[in-house]
Design an enzyme around this catalytic site. Structure first.
Site, PDB file in Angstrom:
ATOM      1  CD  GLU A   1      33.291  39.661  36.521  1.00 26.91           C
ATOM      2  OE1 GLU A   1      32.552  39.011  35.774  1.00 26.91           O
ATOM      3  OE2 GLU A   1      33.244  40.893  36.621  1.00 26.91           O
TER       4      GLU A   1
ATOM      5  CD  GLU B   1      30.098  27.376  34.858  1.00 28.23           C
ATOM      6  OE1 GLU B   1      30.312  27.150  36.058  1.00 28.23           O
ATOM      7  OE2 GLU B   1      30.573  28.346  34.249  1.00 28.23           O
TER       8      GLU B   1
ATOM      9  CE  LYS C   1      43.342  30.473  45.983  1.00 24.03           C
ATOM     10  NZ  LYS C   1      43.850  29.411  45.071  1.00 24.03           N
TER      11      LYS C   1
ATOM     12  CB  CYS D   1      33.149  32.346  32.687  1.00 28.18           C
ATOM     13  SG  CYS D   1      33.999  33.799  32.028  1.00 28.18           S
TER      14      CYS D   1
END
Ligand code: NAD
Length: 499
Positions: free
Chosen positions: A272, A403, A198, A306
């Site tokens: 992750e 973040e 997906k 990331c």
């Protein structure tokens, strides 16, 4: 090349994105049951370029059933490992043959530079496929010297088998859509699993094209399915009892939801997740090298990485030079569409994400932080954010804690390495970190003290298919790449034979 310097988009790309795209299930395009569609935009212009189904629970069920039927029929795991390897190598060749189309599609949909899409989004992805294809023929168990004492006189031989885990659900974010889909797909296929991918609701195009190419390469129908949709679709996939393993890449809050859904069914999972990665620059750095490294680590793909650097800790003796060097480069960077190979900063993936990053910047203004570069909005229909450098940032500022996932660097001075390590580790995240120094003794002392799944020295952000990748703390659970990827897509079966 057009007169304005932009790459001309190939006809095959235009015709693909103009098609009435469906979901790719059981080796064929299928109409989704869900009537809803998701509009797909070009981040550089804000124009709608395509649409895909917003798949619902019944579409997810169809895709998982297809993958389950293919797994149970052993149409893939029953092939000789060398046949699986050959098909995956053929997939790599097809990705290479269609590389320019795929790169253009990624740039049109994700916004990233065509240079990055060619070299990393597609180029590194092809290398990864070839590396992982080789694993299909190298999956081994062990023979075990057991000491079972009964009944007296009986001998035993024991060994382990590595068996494919079953149906893998790969849930993918939007920052490197093709590459991260492949990070999940190809090791799962090498291990003999079947797969449902997906992609992100924002960036589904290259994953759909990947499904066509995999079929052409010889991956049997049902072995690789792609469903498109947003959170509802992802949640339905994560909660589906027919899924054996979820391999998720995305934000930490969503990862926690995925983990909770997985535990409910005892579905295996790996996560992750996000990062807030420090770069620590000691007193002996080569300033130019360190500044270039932080620019690369922080602004690559507009900071939508990331593992990218976002907290730059610099020894006070070099602090001013580094902060000014970063600001000079950031202030001179050329903003422009990803299709302009000379543009150095491109649009972020979506209006929503651009607004999120602008909110972080607004908060930094409200907290009175000092901007050396950026900090003002870009007036454009595209989703641009200026490369931003903040200096003298206190450790508790939100820009240091949260973040941002955008082109924003916080530069912070320290006085001794122990303080730098304390600051670097003062985060709920632990995905990656970099150390900048040529003092081997200092570097070797500091590496074990950094709470991070990857530590780079005098570089920030290179990945390799053979180098395990994943996070400490809230940056994830499990590792991808290398033998760890294969490990994650296999079950271990012990066999004990009495004779
Ligand atoms: P996200 O968490 O919003 O979405 C990731 C994927 O999960 C998307 O496909 C989304 O549709 C799906 N999803 C959303 N809600 C879901 C639910 N309830 N259940 C199941 N799936 C659901 O992340 P994003 O905004 O697409 O990507 C950015 C994030 O990804 C950042 O936090 C970044 O650090 C992280 N990321 C991590 C890595 C890594 O390897 N550690 C790599 C790239 C990106």
């Amino acid at each position: 090349m057009r007169n304005d310097g932009l790459v001309v988009v190939n006809n095959d790309v235009c015709s693909f994105i103009k098609r009435e795209l469906g979901i790719f299930v059981d080796g064929a395009w299928q109409s989704a049951h869900s009537p809803r569609r998701l509009d797909i935009f070009d981040p550089a212009s804000g124009e709608r370029i395509s649409s895909v189904p917003d798949a619902d629970v019944s579409d997810v069920d169809r895709a998982v059933r297809s993958a389950r039927a293919a797994f149970d029929a052993r149409v893939w795991s029953g092939l000789r490992p060398s046949e699986r390897e050959r098909i995956l190598l053929r997939l790599a060749d097809l990705l290479e043959a269609h590389g320019e189309d795929l790169a253009q599609m990624e740039t049109l949909n994700q916004g990233q530079s065509i240079n990055v899409a060619r070299a990393v989004g597609v180029g590194a992805t092809i290398e990864y496929v070839r590396y992982m294809a080789g694993w299909a023929t190298k999956i081994t168990g062990e023979t075990l010297d057991v000491s079972i004492p009964f009944p007296p006189g009986t001998k035993y031989t024991a060994f382990t088998r590595k068996e494919p885990i079953g149906v893998v659900a790969g849930i993918v974010p939007w920052n490197f859509p093709l590459m991260i889909a492949v990070w999940k797909l190809v090791p799962a296929l090498a291990a003999g699993c079947t797969v449902v991918i997906k992609p992100s609701a924002e960036t589904p195009l290259t994953a759909l094209r990947l499904a066509e190419l995999a079929l052409e390469a010889g991956v049997p129908p049902g072995v690789f399915n792609v469903i498109t949709g947003g959170p509802e679709c992802g949640a339905a996939l994560a909660a589906h009892p027919g899924v054996s393993k979820i391999s998720f890449t995305g934000s930490t809050p969503t990862g926690k939801l995925v983990g909770a859904a997985a535990v409910n069914n005892m579905t295996r999972f790996s996560l992750e997740l996000g990062g807030k990665n420090p770069a620590v620059m000691l007193a002996d750095i080569d300033v130019d090298q360190a500044v270039q490294g932080a620019i690369m680590g922080g602004f690559f793909n507009q900071g939508q990485v990331c593992a990218g650097a976002s907290r730059i800790y610099v020894h006070r003796s070099r602090y001013r030079q580094v902060a000014d060097g970063l600001a000079d480069i950031a202030n001179a960077m050329k903003l422009g569409p990803g299709l302009d190979p000379s543009a150095q900063i491109n649009a972020l993936v979506s209006a929503r994400h651009r607004d999120r990053v602008e909110d972080h910047i607004a908060r930094a203004h409200a907290e009175g932080l000092r901007f050396l570069a950026g900090g003002t909005p870009v007036m454009s229909r595209g989703y641009y954010v200026r490369p931003t450098v903040l200096a003298d940032v206190p450790p508790d500022a939100s820009i240091v804690r949260d973040e941002v996932f955008g082109p924003v660097l916080a530069v912070i001075p320290f006085d001794d390495p122990a303080e730098a390590i304390r600051l670097a580790n003062d985060s709920p995240y632990g995905l990656a970190a970099s150390l900048w120094s040529n003092d081997l003794t200092a570097v070797m002392n500091l590496i074990p003290r950094l709470e991070a799944g990857t530590v780079w020295v005098n570089c920030h952000v290179p990945l390799d298919p053979g180098m395990p990748f994943g996070g400490y703390k809230q940056s994830g659970i499990g590792r991808e790449f290398g033998k760890y990827a294969i490990e994650g897509f296999t079950e271990t079966k012990s066999v004990c034979i009495a004779h």
